[in-house]
Design a protein around this motif. Structure first.
Motif, PDB file in Angstrom:
ATOM      1  N   SER A  50     101.289 -34.340 -47.541  1.00 27.87           N
ATOM      2  CA  SER A  50     102.747 -34.495 -47.501  1.00 27.87           C
ATOM      3  C   SER A  50     103.226 -34.557 -46.062  1.00 27.87           C
ATOM      4  CB  SER A  50     103.440 -33.352 -48.242  1.00 27.87           C
ATOM      5  OG  SER A  50     103.132 -32.111 -47.654  1.00 27.87           O
ATOM      6  N   LEU A  51     104.124 -35.489 -45.819  1.00 25.64           N
ATOM      7  CA  LEU A  51     104.701 -35.737 -44.503  1.00 25.64           C
ATOM      8  C   LEU A  51     106.216 -35.664 -44.632  1.00 25.64           C
ATOM      9  CD1 LEU A  51     104.618 -36.862 -41.546  1.00 25.64           C
ATOM     10  CD2 LEU A  51     104.501 -39.147 -42.567  1.00 25.64           C
ATOM     11  N   LEU A  52     106.847 -34.900 -43.748  1.00 31.13           N
ATOM     12  CA  LEU A  52     108.302 -34.746 -43.760  1.00 31.13           C
ATOM     13  C   LEU A  52     108.885 -35.400 -42.512  1.00 31.13           C
ATOM     14  CD1 LEU A  52     110.999 -33.436 -44.715  1.00 31.13           C
ATOM     15  CD2 LEU A  52     110.301 -31.377 -43.450  1.00 31.13           C
ATOM     16  N   ILE A  53     110.006 -36.122 -42.676  1.00 29.93           N
ATOM     17  CA  ILE A  53     110.686 -36.707 -41.531  1.00 29.93           C
ATOM     18  C   ILE A  53     112.075 -36.087 -41.398  1.00 29.93           C
ATOM     19  CG2 ILE A  53     111.480 -38.700 -42.909  1.00 29.93           C
ATOM     20  CD1 ILE A  53     111.209 -40.346 -40.258  1.00 29.93           C
ATOM     21  N   LEU A  54     112.365 -35.554 -40.216  1.00 33.36           N
ATOM     22  CA  LEU A  54     113.648 -34.937 -39.911  1.00 33.36           C
ATOM     23  C   LEU A  54     114.384 -35.771 -38.867  1.00 33.36           C
ATOM     24  CD1 LEU A  54     112.605 -31.181 -39.466  1.00 33.36           C
ATOM     25  CD2 LEU A  54     113.644 -32.221 -41.490  1.00 33.36           C
ATOM     26  N   GLY A  55     115.705 -35.719 -38.903  1.00 30.80           N
ATOM     27  CA  GLY A  55     116.489 -36.430 -37.904  1.00 30.80           C
ATOM     28  C   GLY A  55     117.964 -36.394 -38.239  1.00 30.80           C
ATOM     29  N   LYS A  56     118.783 -36.553 -37.239  1.00 30.39           N
ATOM     30  CA  LYS A  56     120.233 -36.521 -37.429  1.00 30.39           C
ATOM     31  C   LYS A  56     120.700 -37.715 -38.256  1.00 30.39           C
ATOM     32  CE  LYS A  56     120.595 -34.615 -32.752  1.00 30.39           C
ATOM     33  NZ  LYS A  56     121.053 -34.874 -31.370  1.00 30.39           N
ATOM     34  N   CYS A 155     105.163 -32.850 -39.838  1.00 27.66           N
ATOM     35  CA  CYS A 155     106.615 -33.017 -39.781  1.00 27.66           C
ATOM     36  C   CYS A 155     106.988 -33.812 -38.533  1.00 27.66           C
ATOM     37  CB  CYS A 155     107.305 -31.652 -39.785  1.00 27.66           C
ATOM     38  SG  CYS A 155     109.108 -31.747 -39.709  1.00 27.66           S
ATOM     39  N   ILE A 156     107.663 -34.920 -38.746  1.00 26.99           N
ATOM     40  CA  ILE A 156     108.166 -35.756 -37.657  1.00 26.99           C
ATOM     41  C   ILE A 156     109.623 -35.401 -37.412  1.00 26.99           C
ATOM     42  CG2 ILE A 156     108.776 -38.117 -37.001  1.00 26.99           C
ATOM     43  CD1 ILE A 156     106.382 -39.039 -38.720  1.00 26.99           C
ATOM     44  N   ASN A 157     109.955 -35.058 -36.174  1.00 28.99           N
ATOM     45  CA  ASN A 157     111.335 -34.747 -35.811  1.00 28.99           C
ATOM     46  C   ASN A 157     111.840 -35.805 -34.839  1.00 28.99           C
ATOM     47  OD1 ASN A 157     113.798 -33.283 -35.411  1.00 28.99           O
ATOM     48  ND2 ASN A 157     112.942 -32.458 -33.515  1.00 28.99           N
ATOM     49  N   LYS A 233     106.936 -23.418 -35.812  1.00 30.09           N
ATOM     50  CA  LYS A 233     106.163 -22.178 -35.893  1.00 30.09           C
ATOM     51  C   LYS A 233     104.950 -22.329 -36.796  1.00 30.09           C
ATOM     52  CE  LYS A 233     109.964 -18.995 -34.864  1.00 30.09           C
ATOM     53  NZ  LYS A 233     110.858 -17.930 -35.374  1.00 30.09           N
ATOM     54  N   LYS A 234     105.036 -23.236 -37.759  1.00 34.75           N
ATOM     55  CA  LYS A 234     103.897 -23.487 -38.645  1.00 34.75           C
ATOM     56  C   LYS A 234     102.845 -24.385 -37.987  1.00 34.75           C
ATOM     57  CE  LYS A 234     106.091 -22.929 -43.159  1.00 34.75           C
ATOM     58  NZ  LYS A 234     105.012 -22.106 -43.750  1.00 34.75           N
ATOM     59  N   GLY A 235     103.207 -24.962 -36.836  1.00 42.10           N
ATOM     60  CA  GLY A 235     102.258 -25.799 -36.112  1.00 42.10           C
ATOM     61  C   GLY A 235     102.074 -27.187 -36.673  1.00 42.10           C
ATOM     62  N   VAL A 236     103.069 -27.679 -37.439  1.00 44.98           N
ATOM     63  CA  VAL A 236     102.921 -28.993 -38.059  1.00 44.98           C
ATOM     64  C   VAL A 236     103.936 -30.010 -37.534  1.00 44.98           C
ATOM     65  CG1 VAL A 236     101.962 -28.003 -40.171  1.00 44.98           C
ATOM     66  CG2 VAL A 236     104.438 -28.405 -40.007  1.00 44.98           C
ATOM     67  N   LEU A 237     104.793 -29.600 -36.593  1.00 44.14           N
ATOM     68  CA  LEU A 237     105.899 -30.463 -36.165  1.00 44.14           C
ATOM     69  C   LEU A 237     105.621 -31.139 -34.829  1.00 44.14           C
ATOM     70  CD1 LEU A 237     109.644 -30.006 -36.472  1.00 44.14           C
ATOM     71  CD2 LEU A 237     108.743 -30.130 -34.143  1.00 44.14           C
ATOM     72  N   ASP A 246     112.343 -49.019 -32.285  1.00 45.54           N
ATOM     73  CA  ASP A 246     111.197 -49.859 -31.918  1.00 45.54           C
ATOM     74  C   ASP A 246     110.402 -49.256 -30.756  1.00 45.54           C
ATOM     75  OD1 ASP A 246     111.778 -51.666 -33.878  1.00 45.54           O
ATOM     76  OD2 ASP A 246     112.779 -53.104 -32.565  1.00 45.54           O
ATOM     77  N   VAL A 247     111.042 -48.410 -29.965  1.00 43.51           N
ATOM     78  CA  VAL A 247     110.349 -47.732 -28.868  1.00 43.51           C
ATOM     79  C   VAL A 247     109.725 -46.428 -29.347  1.00 43.51           C
ATOM     80  CG1 VAL A 247     110.632 -46.673 -26.594  1.00 43.51           C
ATOM     81  CG2 VAL A 247     111.875 -48.775 -27.154  1.00 43.51           C
ATOM     82  N   ILE A 248     110.421 -45.733 -30.243  1.00 46.17           N
ATOM     83  CA  ILE A 248     109.932 -44.450 -30.747  1.00 46.17           C
ATOM     84  C   ILE A 248     108.733 -44.634 -31.675  1.00 46.17           C
ATOM     85  CG2 ILE A 248     110.523 -42.462 -32.197  1.00 46.17           C
ATOM     86  CD1 ILE A 248     113.392 -42.713 -31.213  1.00 46.17           C
ATOM     87  N   TYR A 249     108.801 -45.656 -32.543  1.00 46.27           N
ATOM     88  CA  TYR A 249     107.788 -45.742 -33.604  1.00 46.27           C
ATOM     89  C   TYR A 249     106.347 -45.871 -33.117  1.00 46.27           C
ATOM     90  CZ  TYR A 249     105.006 -46.981 -37.560  1.00 46.27           C
ATOM     91  OH  TYR A 249     104.000 -46.988 -38.491  1.00 46.27           O
ATOM     92  N   PRO A 250     106.040 -46.661 -32.074  1.00 46.80           N
ATOM     93  CA  PRO A 250     104.638 -46.715 -31.632  1.00 46.80           C
ATOM     94  C   PRO A 250     104.053 -45.338 -31.326  1.00 46.80           C
ATOM     95  CG  PRO A 250     105.874 -48.491 -30.619  1.00 46.80           C
ATOM     96  CD  PRO A 250     106.884 -47.621 -31.317  1.00 46.80           C
ATOM     97  N   GLU A 251     104.881 -44.438 -30.781  1.00 42.90           N
ATOM     98  CA  GLU A 251     104.410 -43.074 -30.516  1.00 42.90           C
ATOM     99  C   GLU A 251     104.193 -42.311 -31.810  1.00 42.90           C
ATOM    100  OE1 GLU A 251     103.516 -41.860 -27.561  1.00 42.90           O
ATOM    101  OE2 GLU A 251     103.886 -43.905 -26.831  1.00 42.90           O
ATOM    102  N   VAL A 252     105.080 -42.537 -32.788  1.00 40.72           N
ATOM    103  CA  VAL A 252     104.912 -41.910 -34.102  1.00 40.72           C
ATOM    104  C   VAL A 252     103.611 -42.379 -34.742  1.00 40.72           C
ATOM    105  CG1 VAL A 252     105.855 -41.758 -36.453  1.00 40.72           C
ATOM    106  CG2 VAL A 252     107.391 -41.621 -34.484  1.00 40.72           C
ATOM    107  N   LYS A 253     103.376 -43.675 -34.718  1.00 44.99           N
ATOM    108  CA  LYS A 253     102.163 -44.234 -35.331  1.00 44.99           C
ATOM    109  C   LYS A 253     100.912 -43.709 -34.647  1.00 44.99           C
ATOM    110  CE  LYS A 253      99.964 -48.560 -36.700  1.00 44.99           C
ATOM    111  NZ  LYS A 253      98.636 -48.228 -36.140  1.00 44.99           N
ATOM    112  N   LYS A 254     100.938 -43.643 -33.319  1.00 46.85           N
ATOM    113  CA  LYS A 254      99.792 -43.131 -32.581  1.00 46.85           C
ATOM    114  C   LYS A 254      99.476 -41.693 -32.992  1.00 46.85           C
ATOM    115  CE  LYS A 254      98.249 -42.102 -27.854  1.00 46.85           C
ATOM    116  NZ  LYS A 254      98.637 -42.121 -26.411  1.00 46.85           N
ATOM    117  N   TRP A 255     100.519 -40.869 -33.120  1.00 47.14           N
ATOM    118  CA  TRP A 255     100.339 -39.467 -33.499  1.00 47.14           C
ATOM    119  C   TRP A 255      99.771 -39.353 -34.914  1.00 47.14           C
ATOM    120  CZ3 TRP A 255     103.404 -36.207 -36.890  1.00 47.14           C
ATOM    121  CH2 TRP A 255     103.107 -34.842 -36.770  1.00 47.14           C
TER     122      TRP A 255
END
Length: 266
Positions: A50-56, A155-157, A233-237, A246-255
């Motif tokens: 399971s993968l969670l995505i957080l954001g404003k 968890c992606i923030n 604190k759970k070490g998953v974020l 378009d600039v953020i996503y390549p870093e997300v994909k790499k991670w």
């Protein structure tokens, strides 16, 4: 090569040796963190992810989610807002119960939202899919309630400056009859203030006006930002900062690639 990479990621998910173990043949109301669903022919217990995505609000969660699903098709997008509206339209048991709260302007209780997520989680597992959670949990209390049934592996923030979000959302205008959306910064109408197809006047929703956007951002800070600390604190974020998807996503994909490769190696 792209197909081989996708197959490798799918293998990485299926070989996970930790976290949850799926137990087939039970009901929705199962103990601990065990999923349960009716087994398919010849199916055995397997691990889930399971993968969670957080954001404003307006921070690009939808765009990033679409890109993740394109590159990692083994995930199923569980957008609780979309799922809830679908249950209400279909008049399911969950939908009818939720509607009693929605009709009076109340919030749908945490317990019912967890049930909604688990209902869709079971369906995803039956199909051999993993979960991309979007829209729930929204508070630390909801996260703890969800943890009783389903843990979050990653968890992606998304951290986008408030001024960028205000500018982005307040730039949005719609055609009320069709729902077509325009933005003067990246998708302007052919004629200013008019819908391309009908020529009808465009309007700006009250929620999209700068003062409303600022209020929504404040509510997010108060209710949802504690989740960042909770999952950190759970070490998953992992937090990703920027102003353009378009600039953020390549870093997300790499991670994500790195994390799935780690799981494959364990």
């Amino acid at each position: 090569m792209a197909q081989l990479a996708t197959q490798a990621r799918g293998l990485a998910l299926s070989l996970r040796r930790h976290r949850r173990q799926v137990s087939f043949g039970g009901a929705l109301d199962f103990p601990g963190r065990m999923f349960a669903a009716m087994p398919l022919a010849g199916e055995e217990a397997t691990n889930t992810y399971s993968l969670l995505i957080l954001g404003k609000p307006g921070g690009g969660k939808g765009t990033i989610s679409e890109k993740i699903l394109s590159d990692f098709p083994q995930f199923r997008h569980v957008s609780t807002g979309d799922e809830l509206r679908q249950h209400v339209r279909n008049q399911t048991e969950i939908g009818r119960e939720a509607k009693t709260y929605m009709d009076v302007g109340g919030l749908v209780p945490d317990k019912l939202m967890v049930k909604l997520v688990m209902n869709d989680a079971v369906d995803a597992i039956k199909r051999g899919q993993n979960l991309l959670l979007d829209g729930f949990p929204r508070t630390a209390a909801q996260a703890r309630a969800l943890d009783d049934k389903l843990g979050v592996d990653l968890c992606i923030n998304l951290c986008v400056p408030d001024e960028t979000i205000v500018e982005r959302i307040s730039d949005r205008w719609i055609h009320p009859a069709s729902g077509r959306v325009y933005s003067y910064s990246y998708k302007p109408p052919k004629v200013e203030g008019l819908d391309d197809e009908t020529g009808d006047p465009l309007v700006q929703r009250d929620d999209d006006k700068p003062e409303s956007v600022l209020k929504r951002l404040k509510k997010y800070e108060e209710a949802t930002m504690p989740l960042v600390d909770y999952y950190s604190k759970k070490g998953v974020l992992q937090t990703f900062q920027g102003t353009m998807s378009d600039v953020i996503y390549p870093e997300v994909k790499k991670w994500l690639d790195e994390k799935l490769d780690e799981d494959c190696a364990t």
